[in-house]
Design a protein around this motif. Sequence first.
Motif, mmCIF file in Angstrom:
data_model
loop_
_atom_site.group_PDB
_atom_site.id
_atom_site.type_symbol
_atom_site.label_atom_id
_atom_site.label_comp_id
_atom_site.label_asym_id
_atom_site.label_seq_id
_atom_site.Cartn_x
_atom_site.Cartn_y
_atom_site.Cartn_z
ATOM 1 N N ARG A 36 0.855 -1.179 0.000
ATOM 2 C CA ARG A 36 0.000 0.000 0.000
ATOM 3 C C ARG A 36 0.896 1.235 0.000
ATOM 4 O O ARG A 36 2.088 1.139 0.312
ATOM 5 C CB ARG A 36 -0.958 0.026 1.193
ATOM 6 N N PHE A 37 0.321 2.389 -0.338
ATOM 7 C CA PHE A 37 1.136 3.585 -0.533
ATOM 8 C C PHE A 37 0.622 4.775 0.277
ATOM 9 O O PHE A 37 -0.584 4.972 0.420
ATOM 10 C CB PHE A 37 1.144 3.983 -2.014
ATOM 11 N N LEU A 38 1.574 5.547 0.778
ATOM 12 C CA LEU A 38 1.309 6.869 1.325
ATOM 13 C C LEU A 38 1.934 7.866 0.354
ATOM 14 O O LEU A 38 3.149 7.860 0.162
ATOM 15 C CB LEU A 38 1.942 7.037 2.708
ATOM 16 N N LEU A 39 1.122 8.692 -0.277
ATOM 17 C CA LEU A 39 1.616 9.662 -1.247
ATOM 18 C C LEU A 39 1.593 11.053 -0.626
ATOM 19 O O LEU A 39 0.529 11.543 -0.226
ATOM 20 C CB LEU A 39 0.771 9.653 -2.517
ATOM 21 N N PHE A 40 2.757 11.677 -0.562
ATOM 22 C CA PHE A 40 2.888 13.001 0.030
ATOM 23 C C PHE A 40 3.033 14.038 -1.076
ATOM 24 O O PHE A 40 3.940 13.942 -1.915
ATOM 25 C CB PHE A 40 4.094 13.047 0.959
ATOM 26 N N GLY A 41 2.128 15.017 -1.076
ATOM 27 C CA GLY A 41 2.197 16.045 -2.093
ATOM 28 C C GLY A 41 0.892 16.806 -2.216
ATOM 29 O O GLY A 41 0.014 16.732 -1.342
ATOM 30 N N ASP A 42 0.732 17.517 -3.292
ATOM 31 C CA ASP A 42 -0.426 18.360 -3.538
ATOM 32 C C ASP A 42 -1.638 17.489 -3.866
ATOM 33 O O ASP A 42 -1.734 16.916 -4.953
ATOM 34 C CB ASP A 42 -0.115 19.313 -4.692
ATOM 35 N N ALA A 43 -2.567 17.410 -2.921
ATOM 36 C CA ALA A 43 -3.740 16.555 -3.112
ATOM 37 C C ALA A 43 -4.559 16.993 -4.327
ATOM 38 O O ALA A 43 -5.178 16.158 -5.002
ATOM 39 C CB ALA A 43 -4.609 16.583 -1.860
ATOM 40 N N GLY A 44 -4.565 18.284 -4.621
ATOM 41 C CA GLY A 44 -5.319 18.783 -5.771
ATOM 42 C C GLY A 44 -4.818 18.238 -7.095
ATOM 43 O O GLY A 44 -5.579 18.160 -8.067
ATOM 44 N N HIS A 64 -1.608 15.583 2.256
ATOM 45 C CA HIS A 64 -1.500 16.836 1.512
ATOM 46 C C HIS A 64 -0.406 17.763 2.032
ATOM 47 O O HIS A 64 -0.248 17.962 3.232
ATOM 48 C CB HIS A 64 -2.838 17.585 1.557
ATOM 49 N N THR A 65 0.351 18.322 1.110
ATOM 50 C CA THR A 65 1.263 19.428 1.368
ATOM 51 C C THR A 65 1.541 20.125 0.047
ATOM 52 O O THR A 65 1.630 19.467 -1.003
ATOM 53 C CB THR A 65 2.590 18.971 2.008
ATOM 54 N N THR A 66 1.645 21.411 0.107
ATOM 55 C CA THR A 66 1.935 22.160 -1.120
ATOM 56 C C THR A 66 3.425 22.420 -1.286
ATOM 57 O O THR A 66 3.863 22.892 -2.339
ATOM 58 C CB THR A 66 1.197 23.513 -1.117
ATOM 59 N N ASP A 67 4.201 22.111 -0.267
ATOM 60 C CA ASP A 67 5.644 22.354 -0.323
ATOM 61 C C ASP A 67 6.359 21.205 -1.026
ATOM 62 O O ASP A 67 6.026 20.028 -0.817
ATOM 63 C CB ASP A 67 6.226 22.509 1.089
ATOM 64 N N ALA A 68 7.358 21.547 -1.828
ATOM 65 C CA ALA A 68 8.177 20.543 -2.514
ATOM 66 C C ALA A 68 9.603 21.065 -2.617
ATOM 67 O O ALA A 68 9.827 22.280 -2.705
ATOM 68 C CB ALA A 68 7.625 20.241 -3.904
ATOM 69 N N VAL A 69 10.560 20.158 -2.602
ATOM 70 C CA VAL A 69 11.970 20.525 -2.712
ATOM 71 C C VAL A 69 12.319 20.736 -4.177
ATOM 72 O O VAL A 69 12.099 19.839 -5.012
ATOM 73 C CB VAL A 69 12.876 19.437 -2.101
ATOM 74 N N ALA A 70 12.840 21.888 -4.508
ATOM 75 C CA ALA A 70 13.230 22.177 -5.895
ATOM 76 C C ALA A 70 14.416 21.331 -6.309
ATOM 77 O O ALA A 70 15.261 20.959 -5.476
ATOM 78 C CB ALA A 70 13.565 23.656 -6.037
#
Length: 350
Positions: A36-44, A64-70
């Motif tokens: 199973r997976f936990l996906l971290f990132g922009d839910a939209g 959900h998180t809107t922050d990401a490492v460039a």
Amino acid sequence: MSQRLTIALDAMGGDHAPEMVVAGADIARERHPEVRFLLFGDAGRIEPLLNQRPSLKAVAEVRHTTDAVAGDAKPSVALRAGRQSSMRLAIDAVAKGEAACVVSAGNTGALMAMAKFVLKTLPGIDRPAIASFFPTQRGESVMLDLGANTECSPDNLVQFAQMGAIFARTVLGLVEPTIGVLNIGSEDVKGNEVVKAAAARLREMPLPGRFHGFVEGNDIGAGTVDVIVTDGFTGNVALKTAEGTAKLFSEFLRRTFESSWLAKIGYVLARGAFKRLKARIDPRRYNGAMFLGLRGVCVKSHGGTDAVGFANAIAVAVNLAANSFNERIKEEMQRVANANPLPDTKAAAV
């Protein structure tokens, strides 16, 4: 497996995220139905992609998180400012025990800095190393370090050898992998003092494999040994050289078969063989570099890979987590320490 294995994914890491990450997870789900997976990132952006894949959605959870490492962020900056980034939260999930491993196609330096800070190193390991596979004439080999440590001590190389051998046994299924230290010659008198000292140690100590001695650059493709040990500077140069050579060879081959109508006919007649060759050297097949030596499984996918390559990186993580890779490293390091205790250099200095 009696229960599902949870994989934390940095859904925003990589050149083609999150589409590539979600598509790769779906391929991995088909190959590994116990995951199973936990996906971290922009839910939209992630949830519409999951809605198109009901089978994946059933075994996935979005955090959900809107922050990401460039991709061009400095590791030190990412470590300080990226506490709520998709990469950091995915690593945190492993530290909290919510996930068995983390996979990211994001910034390599930032991933290493964050993983080392959050997960810490295993007992007996001074520095983590990046390890991955190389195609060879004999099958596949493991090479480390591929860029985490530009300068290494003899102790670092010895630890890399131990971890690399356990990696080869766990992932490649080799009972007694052979180990070689990359050098400018196979003779004992060649090389700098670091590789000479490391080789001397490896000849005398118990290993989860057999020490072959020094190997040269041409031994990598030949498959002379199963585990190639080197510092991160040399390893990264070797990796990029191999990737560049593979692309050059493919381009030469393409131009050759487009050079005349007779050459095109030859390609048609040999198309099946060339498809097999393409599959054999496909970099996606070897995607998934492991950060060895951490108190948690962390796998780095190539940033520019596609869904197939990312699925292969997930497969590496699943294999390592399912086979209790870190426990094997700890057991092996303890076995070596008991059989070959090192002098207490701090006490000696006093």
